[in-house]
Enzyme design. Structure first.
Site, PDB file in Angstrom:
ATOM      1  N   GLU B  47      -1.415   3.689  10.189  1.00 24.71           N
ATOM      2  CA  GLU B  47      -1.580   4.689   9.140  1.00 24.71           C
ATOM      3  C   GLU B  47      -0.701   5.880   9.504  1.00 24.71           C
ATOM      4  OE1 GLU B  47      -2.739   4.434   6.148  1.00 24.71           O
ATOM      5  OE2 GLU B  47      -1.959   6.472   6.001  1.00 24.71           O
ATOM      6  N   CYS B  78       7.371   0.155   9.129  1.00 24.46           N
ATOM      7  CA  CYS B  78       6.430   0.674   8.127  1.00 24.46           C
ATOM      8  C   CYS B  78       6.053   2.125   8.450  1.00 24.46           C
ATOM      9  CB  CYS B  78       5.221  -0.248   8.031  1.00 24.46           C
ATOM     10  SG  CYS B  78       4.261   0.027   6.529  1.00 24.46           S
ATOM     11  N   ILE B 134       2.981  -4.353   3.519  1.00 23.05           N
ATOM     12  CA  ILE B 134       1.596  -3.900   3.387  1.00 23.05           C
ATOM     13  C   ILE B 134       1.570  -2.419   3.038  1.00 23.05           C
ATOM     14  CG2 ILE B 134      -0.579  -3.587   4.629  1.00 23.05           C
ATOM     15  CD1 ILE B 134       0.333  -6.101   6.267  1.00 23.05           C
ATOM     16  N   HIS B 171       6.945  -5.858   8.193  1.00 24.41           N
ATOM     17  CA  HIS B 171       6.345  -6.035   9.520  1.00 24.41           C
ATOM     18  C   HIS B 171       6.843  -7.279  10.249  1.00 24.41           C
ATOM     19  CE1 HIS B 171       3.480  -2.773   9.085  1.00 24.41           C
ATOM     20  NE2 HIS B 171       3.329  -3.150   7.828  1.00 24.41           N
ATOM     21  N   GLU B 173       6.708  -7.742  13.244  1.00 21.40           N
ATOM     22  CA  GLU B 173       5.772  -8.012  14.353  1.00 21.40           C
ATOM     23  C   GLU B 173       4.594  -8.877  13.911  1.00 21.40           C
ATOM     24  OE1 GLU B 173       6.019  -5.271  12.679  1.00 21.40           O
ATOM     25  OE2 GLU B 173       4.086  -4.231  12.491  1.00 21.40           O
TER      26      GLU B 173
END
Lengths: 293, 199
Positions: B47, B78, B134, B171, B173
């Site tokens: 976040e 992100c 996301i 992402h 990862e």
């Protein structure tokens, strides 16, 4: 371009790890939580300790209240529906919440079945007291698990028990042979394939947070040191004397859960925590964690 | 080679695991003192509001910002890209810098709009990269010194590089594809031409 896949559902929970998700009942509280560093908020009409005190049927929060909270912050917003109430879940998905919590804190709407969560685009988090319950929820499509603890109690003992039970069971499965896992699956009441996956990986296939009774930074760090990947704080923040300070302290305790120097510093001078309940004084029907199966 | 992974909040474990699979020593960074001896920094997804607040409180902005100015390679995914961007949601943001871009958070919508899609990334070869987006940001505009590494079919920019700072809106990862991490390690070696001979 594919939406609502298990990867993006579980992936969202991966991004919440190491964070604190706070219960809030209005836009002001949501902003306080965001300013304190919460990684998400749970939008509610009443926090669990008030649901407990006021009694009656606890239902999904008025979507307008949730909408106001969504408009107030940029961090993800979660909301609760009743166990088995798939229409409340449809409404929350339509509203656009980022996660639905099929929660034992609300009064169950179905005494036999939980929601078939695979049908939804929105991801679900579900409560669990033990590994079997966690795996049944995952089989239904939950993309995140939170150990239940005892919501609205301000007492960490049940949360500790549930985290230890789930993670202890996973450790015991690790290294067992398939024939033993078949017997374990029967014992747990969980699908064999999931049991085998957990035994092999040594962890749940989804993110696992702790909930239900966190009232202090030390409680939050305790959950993390026991192996939870993040923490839900319900009544613990906004039922305390100084919510801003406590919210900030709990966020920092989760980031620095292994650093006693920081834990000491953030634990100082926070004012009174929420009052808390001795769980031995609860009547069986007042216990929330036994809802769900 | 020693790579720091900012471990304040989010999916830092996944980056450490991916680096470990590439036999790279990764260390968690939570306080300024953990930056000592680090040859590069990964800032994970998570976040961005939370990560930014904790970076400010624990006085990481100054040291990381000046290290970036001094050439520290950074991989931001992100939220990690968001904290490197100079302009976010139409406003100048004081921060660590690194990417002279204008960026929009949650550019595709809320979680129900999160998606998976194959992305063409020419620097990684002809095989597309499977992107997991996301609540993802997009880069809306870039200054001339910023290279665009990847765009969606509709032209939206989802990966950029400025010097040794790489920002990715999705992402890597969360997938088994390690090409972005290997690309980043190459940049790290280029940034440390003398010491990297020993790596």
């Amino acid at each position: 371009m594919e939406r609502g896949t298990l990867t993006v559902k579980v992936g969202h929970a991966e991004m919440l790890k190491g964070g604190v998700i706070m219960d809030v009942i209005n836009a002001d509280q949501a902003r306080i939580a965001e300013d304190a560093g919460a990684c998400a908020v749970m939008a509610l009409e009443r926090v669990p300790s008030d649901i407990r005190a006021q009694g009656g049927v606890a239902r999904m929060t008025d979507p307008q209240i949730i909408r106001d909270i969504m408009d107030a912050v940029t961090i993800p917003v979660m909301a609760k529906c009743r166990i088995g109430h798939f229409v409340e879940a449809q409404i929350l998905q339509e509203l656009g919440v980022d996660y639905v919590d099929e929660s034992e804190v609300l009064t169950p709407a179905d005494d036999r079945y939980h929601i078939d969560k695979r049908k939804f685009t929105v991801p679900f988090v579900c409560g669990a007291r033990d590994l079997g319950e966690a795996l049944r929820r995952i089989a239904e499509g939950a993309a995140m698990i939170r150990t239940k603890g005892e919501a609205g109690s301000g007492n960490i003992v049940e949360a500790t028990r549930h985290v230890r039970t789930v993670l202890g069971s996973i450790r015991r499965l690790h290294g067992l042979g398939d024939e033993e896992l078949v017997a374990e699956a029967k014992e747990l009441g969980a699908p064999f394939e999931l049991v085998r996956e957990v035994a092999k990986a040594g962890k749940l296939p989804v993110v696992n947070f702790a909930a239900g009774g966190v009232a202090t930074p030390a409680d939050a760090a305790l959950m993390m040191q026991l192996g939870s990947e993040g923490v839900f704080v319900g009544s613990g923040v906004f039922k305390s004397e100084d919510p801003e300070a406590r919210a900030r302290a709990i966020v920092r305790a989760v980031t620095f859960f292994q650093d006693p120097e920081v834990l000491l510093e953030v634990s100082r001078g926070l004012g009174e925590p929420m009052r808390g309940i001795d769980l031995a004084t609860l009547r069986p029907e007042e216990v929330l964690s036994t809802r769900g199966w | 080679m020693r790579i720091g992974v900012l471990a304040l909040q989010g999916a830092f474990r996944e980056h450490i695991d991916q680096l470990a699979r590439l036999s790279v020593d990764a260390v968690e960074v939570r306080l300024p003192k953990h930056l000592a001896g680090v040859d590069a920094l990964v800032i994970p997804g998570g976040e961005s509001t939370t990560i930014r607040k904790l970076m400010t409180d624990y006085k990481l902005i100054g040291p990381i910002g000046s290290a970036i100015k001094g050439g520290l390679p950074v991989l931001g995914t992100c939220a990690g890209m968001i904290v490197c961007a100079k302009r976010v949601d139409g406003e100048e943001v004081p921060g660590i810098g690194g990417l002279d871009v204008e960026l929009r958070r949650n550019a595709f919508g809320r979680q129900v709009d999160s998606f998976e899609a194959d992305v063409d990334v020419p620097i990684l070869g002809t095989q597309p990269f499977h992107g997991v987006f996301i609540r993802a940001p997009v880069v809306e505009s870039v200054q001339p010194e910023v290279k665009i590494l990847a765009q969606l079919k509709d032209g939206r920019i989802v990966a950029v590089r400025q010097g040794a700072v790489v920002g990715i809106a999705f992402h890597p990862e969360l997938t088994d594809d390690d090409r972005f991490h290997r690309y980043f390690l190459k940049l790290v070696k280029e940034a440390h031409p003398v010491t990297s001979a020993a790596w």
